[in-house]
Write an enzyme that holds these catalytic residues in place. Structure first.
Site, short mmCIF file in Angstrom:
data_model
loop_
_atom_site.label_atom_id
_atom_site.label_comp_id
_atom_site.label_asym_id
_atom_site.label_seq_id
_atom_site.Cartn_x
_atom_site.Cartn_y
_atom_site.Cartn_z
N HIS A 477 166.43 80.21 10.49
CA HIS A 477 165.92 79.17 10.95
C HIS A 477 164.22 78.85 10.69
CE1 HIS A 477 165.64 76.18 14.61
NE2 HIS A 477 164.11 76.61 14.59
N GLU A 478 163.63 79.84 10.87
CA GLU A 478 162.10 79.75 10.49
C GLU A 478 161.83 79.66 8.94
OE1 GLU A 478 160.11 79.21 12.81
OE2 GLU A 478 161.51 80.04 14.47
N HIS A 481 162.23 75.80 8.40
CA HIS A 481 160.90 75.00 8.61
C HIS A 481 160.15 75.32 7.21
CE1 HIS A 481 161.49 73.63 12.54
NE2 HIS A 481 161.75 74.85 13.03
N HIS A 484 161.17 73.37 4.48
CA HIS A 484 160.78 71.83 4.62
C HIS A 484 159.43 71.49 4.04
CE1 HIS A 484 161.28 68.29 7.93
NE2 HIS A 484 161.17 67.85 6.40
#
Length: 699
Positions: A477-478, A481, A484
């Site tokens: 998940h992190e 980020h 991205h």
């Protein structure tokens, strides 16, 4: 027998040698503590390779430089002889302030040395002061407003116009466009809202302290005591004794007059702030420029999803009721709100035969990083390289640095990995932007730098750090980020990477969780940290199924939370009344388990402060991520063509294009509430079928 035993030993040795494979250099690096370099020179490069930060005093120089550059850019923006696009001037203004503010905010909470944290905090305060002065600077606001309304005197693109509108909206959030009396009122409301929010969040985590006489004698000894008082510090959701679960729920969530007053005042002030700034409700203000755009669209989505979830959630609760009756021997027992986490865990243990920590040996930190690297190479042609840091570049001795390198474009940026627990470090998993990417005047690109923070156990001499399946999800998940930020290639720093609407910023990170839950991806790296033996197919199937148990009821709970948040920040905010009565009404409509009398769960719901009117964002982000997964990656999670299309049409733009437009163009379908709800329901039904098949096969 001796001869046979030796033969078997030789066979076992040969068999094991076929299983063992060497870790890649990346995996090896993360499966051992970062090398501690001895500095034989006096020269240090400075924190994050920023020369000014060779010492903590450099923060004062960075602050002064930013303040000086701000004045220069203000003069340029309001000059009649302006030679640059207004949006470029504002973006440089944003960049110069963010480079100090974002850096200082991270150092303030993460650096182990107090002299650095104090200097960083002073820098934060100073930059906040600069921003506040900008928010009252009428000439620069008027210059920007004129460009937005009438166009720039220099050629601009659609992206330029969109970003300029975002800057203008940020200005008007503080009421600069209002008459002075109204503007000052907005400033006071903002200050008061900040204070109320801090007090509410502090109260939300305080334990409940009750006289011993109010706690049932049969369970009194299960809770800590202080004199004649019993202290309830949480909900005890995993307690085997149902009486403990129920008592903890009822006692911990007792109403609090002080918290009720704080919440009521917070909601009222937010409503007044929104009205002062020209919005119907605070929800309308919060959703302006978001993916969903208006509260009415959120309500339609919530209602559509709620209707489709209801029978599926009822089936989940019926299963929990059966489990409760079997466990307690009471025919009339019903599943209650304090039971759901417990029976989800029990279902994993009983039906899927999941044993505590059985998956840990197969998910070493290095193995997981290798899996991430393989996935990124497959999808985007990007590799992660462990980079050696220079003296003074890091804030602690267990930080890793990754260079993100594209096979054609070269270096894309840097990810600093602050993965391990330490004294004073916040216990949270999160992503920090240290420097955003942007196109520079000479045509080169300002490379982004980010930090991914986790709270993993330190590796031991006997082996690497091992991750639970939930920790693997958090890592992916992190890193979603972080990627991205790495894969974006925006012209403007103000909208790079995760600097987009709240209800879209989580899409790339949630999508990465789908990859982390796919057996085809897990097979590429889930290996025993000692023998390198791959995880068995049975374990893999059980692991992936366990992530989706009772998905309908869990999603219904998120719908309920989202609906409550919208109700509090909608038209009902100005009507006052008890927040608990609002909770009761919303729970009866959107959740399958009834409200528990004399409880006030909402008074401990701290997300109402940080996500006011935006709690729905995670639910929508998950829905969009699910839609993207089903459309492009479910058939093949390593699809390079799909990965490059996803980067080019979604990730590359950050917030430079309205997120609703990005999603509609990428998925070639209008993003209606019905389409969104159907996407999530399809996923829930598919996962439920897989779970049933697995359970049948195990009978």
């Amino acid at each position: 027998m001796l001869k046979l035993s030796r033969t078997l030993l030789r066979w076992r040795h040969r068999h094991r040698s076929r299983l063992v494979s060497t870790w890649t250099p990346l995996a090896t690096a993360f499966n051992s503590p970062p090398a501690r370099r001895i500095n034989f020179t006096r020269d240090e490069v400075g924190l994050f390779r920023i020369p000014e930060l060779r010492s903590f005093e450099g923060f004062y120089l960075l602050r002064d430089n930013a303040e000086s550059r701000t004045q220069e850019l203000i003069s340029e923006a309001i000059s009649e002889q302006r030679e640059r696009k207004m949006v470029d001037i504002f973006d440089e203004l944003s960049d110069s302030l963010c480079k100090v503010a974002d850096l200082a905010e991270f150092v303030r909470i993460a650096h182990p040395q107090s002299k650095y944290t104090q200097a960083a905090e002073q820098a934060c305060i100073s930059i906040c002061g600069v921003v506040e002065s900008l928010n009252t600077h009428k000439p620069i606001y008027q210059a920007l407003s004129h460009v937005v309304e009438h166009g720039d005197k220099l050629p601009t693109s659609e992206v330029d116009k969109h970003v300029a509108k975002l800057f203008l909206f940020d200005f008007e959030q503080c009421g600069i466009h209002l008459p002075e009396k109204e503007r000052l009122r907005v400033v006071r409301l903002n200050d008061y809202i900040l204070q109320l929010g801090q007090k509410f969040m502090s109260g939300a985590v305080q334990p409940s302290v009750l006289p011993r006489s109010l706690v049932p004698e049969a369970i009194r000894n299960y809770f800590p005591t202080s004199g004649d008082n019993v202290i309830i510090t949480g909900l005890c959701t995993n307690a085997e004794n149902v009486q403990i679960r129920e008592a903890a729920y009822r006692l911990y969530l007792q109403p609090s007059d002080s918290q009720e007053d704080l919440l009521r005042d917070l909601l009222l002030c937010r409503h007044e702030l929104a009205r002062s700034c020209g919005f119907k409700t605070y929800a309308h203000r919060a959703l302006n420029g978001s993916t969903m755009e208006r509260p009415e669209v959120v309500h339609d989505f919530i209602d559509e999803l709620s209707e489709k979830l209801r029978p599926r959630a009822e089936a989940d609760f019926a299963k929990m009721t059966q489990m409760k009756r079997r466990e307690g021997g009471q025919v009339s027992a019903m599943a209650e709100v304090w039971d759901t986490p417990y029976f989800t865990t029990q279902m994993r243990r009983q039906s899927l035969e999941e044993q505590a920590n059985e998956f840990l040996p197969y998910f070493s930190l290095g193995g997981c990083m290798e899996g991430l690297n393989n996935l990124l190479q497959s999808l985007y042609g990007v590799r992660l390289e462990n980079a050696e840091m220079e003296p003074g570049e890091s804030w602690y001795n267990d930080i890793y640095k990754l260079s993100v390198v594209h096979e054609r474009e070269g270096l894309l940026g840097y990810i600093y990995c602050d993965f391990f627990e330490r004294t004073g470090k916040p216990n949270q998993d999160c992503h920090f932007t240290i420097k955003g990417g942007k196109l520079l005047p000479d045509g080169s690109y300002q490379l982004p730098a980010v930090v991914v923070m986790l709270s993993l156990a330190q590796p031991r001499w006997s082996g690497p750090t091992l991750l639970s399946p939930a920790r693997v999800d958090n890592l992916f998940h992190e890193m979603g980020h972080a990627m991205h930020s790495m894969l974006a290639r925006t012209e403007h720093q103000h909208v790079t990477g995760t600097r987009c609407s709240t209800d879209f910023a989580e899409v790339p990170s949630v999508l990465m969780e789908y990859f982390a839950g796919d057996p085809r991806v897990l097979r590429t790296f889930a290996r025993h940290f000692q023998t390198h033996e791959p995880i068995s197919e049975d374990m893999l199937r059980r692991l992936c199924a366990s992530k989706h148990l009772f998905a309908a009821s869990e999603t219904q709970l998120q719908v309920f939370y989202s609906a409550l948040d919208q109700e509090y920040h909608g038209a009902g905010a100005r009507q006052g009344g008890s927040s608990t009565e609002t909770l009761r009404s919303v729970q009866n409509r959107y959740y399958g388990l009834p409200y528990v009398e004399n409880t006030a769960w909402q008074l401990r719901f701290s997300h109402l402060v940080g996500y006011g009117a935006k709690y729905y964002a995670y639910l929508v982000s998950k829905t969009i991520a699910s839609w993207i997964w089903q459309t492009y990656f479910e058939a093949n999670p390593f699809n390079r063509q799909a990965g490059e299309k996803y980067r080019a049409e979604i990730l590359a733009h950050g917030g430079a294009v309205p997120s609703r437009k990005l999603v509609a163009n990428f998925l070639q379908r209008e993003m209606t509430p019905t389409v969104l709800a159907d996407s999530l329901i399809t996923e829930i039904d598919t996962d439920e079928s897989k779970i049933k098949e697995l359970m049948v096969s195990r009978c």
